[in-house]
Motif scaffolding. Structure first.
Motif, PDB file in Angstrom:
ATOM      1  N   LYS A 178      65.440  27.454  -5.994  1.00 42.84           N
ATOM      2  CA  LYS A 178      64.797  28.168  -4.881  1.00 42.84           C
ATOM      3  C   LYS A 178      64.863  29.684  -5.070  1.00 42.84           C
ATOM      4  N   ASP A 179      65.799  30.145  -5.884  1.00 41.79           N
ATOM      5  CA  ASP A 179      65.888  31.581  -6.158  1.00 41.79           C
ATOM      6  C   ASP A 179      65.013  32.000  -7.345  1.00 41.79           C
ATOM      7  N   PHE A 180      64.427  31.015  -8.046  1.00 41.84           N
ATOM      8  CA  PHE A 180      63.678  31.331  -9.270  1.00 41.84           C
ATOM      9  C   PHE A 180      62.335  30.605  -9.293  1.00 41.84           C
ATOM     10  N   ASN A 181      61.543  30.834  -8.241  1.00 39.68           N
ATOM     11  CA  ASN A 181      60.161  30.325  -8.221  1.00 39.68           C
ATOM     12  C   ASN A 181      60.084  28.808  -8.412  1.00 39.68           C
TER      13      ASN A 181
END
Lengths: 134, 134
Positions: free
Chosen positions: A122-125
């Motif tokens: 969710k933090d990396f696209n």
């Protein structure tokens, strides 16, 4: 910080069929299947001129790949792995920038025998990113 | 038949944020955003030592990326691109082996100005595969 793309890992519903397809239909350099019991997967490595593809198949019902295949019955790209020179420095930089590292942020020994970490999709696209120290 | 992995394309919900993250947090070589109106996307290329990452963002509501982001609001890996020497020979071999090529099987000119084809994800372990003649 990140260096080469070490590999792209594809979860597949039929390892023999996928390996045969890459070998025959796509004409790639496909290795033998090998069990990675510590990671709950059976893998086939495909060597391309500039990087690798890893075909992943669950070794048992506790495999981390089981849930992915339940959601994606045809298979799909499971993660991609970037190389780093210093995994602890990479981790500290990521955490300082507010990115989440999966687990307790302690590198584990990955399928290639080298220290690895996974970053929160969710933090990396929406992409599961593995970092491997080379 | 397949050669190098030319690129991995990631659809992202916020192109500027994703480019900044790859540049700053991941320390990669990130190019400027560029519009590709023929393909309905705004793209950012990330140059790794051995391959490229393409960040994809819809240029308008008719963009082929819109549906993907509707299904995957955090983004995700959209496709991967393998290089081939001869795209017509590659297509004929794929069709002879029963694999489906998207569209009418005629190569189009891709985002890099070279002939490309896309293969049906259901025939390739749930992965959208682009072939690019180099």
């Amino acid at each position: 910080m990140i260096g080469r793309l070490n590999h792209v890992a594809i979860a597949v519903p039929d390892l023999e069929a996928a390996a045969a397809q890459y070998r025959t239909t796509l004409g790639a350099d496909v290795g033998p299947a090998q069990d990675e019991p510590d990671h709950g997967v059976r893998v086939v490595f495909i060597t391309l001129p500039n990087t690798k593809i890893e075909l992943l198949y669950p070794l048992n019902d506790a495999s981390p790949i089981m849930g992915f295949l339940a959601k994606n019955p045809s298979g799909g790209i499971h993660h991609m792995c970037y190389e780093v020179d210093d995994i602890l420095a990479a981790r500290d930089r990521l955490l300082a920038d507010g990115a989440r590292v999966l687990g307790d942020s302690t590198p584990k020994i990955g399928a290639h025998g080298k220290p690895v970490l996974f970053l929160h999709p969710k933090d990396f696209n929406g992409c599961l990113i593995e970092l491997e120290q080379v």
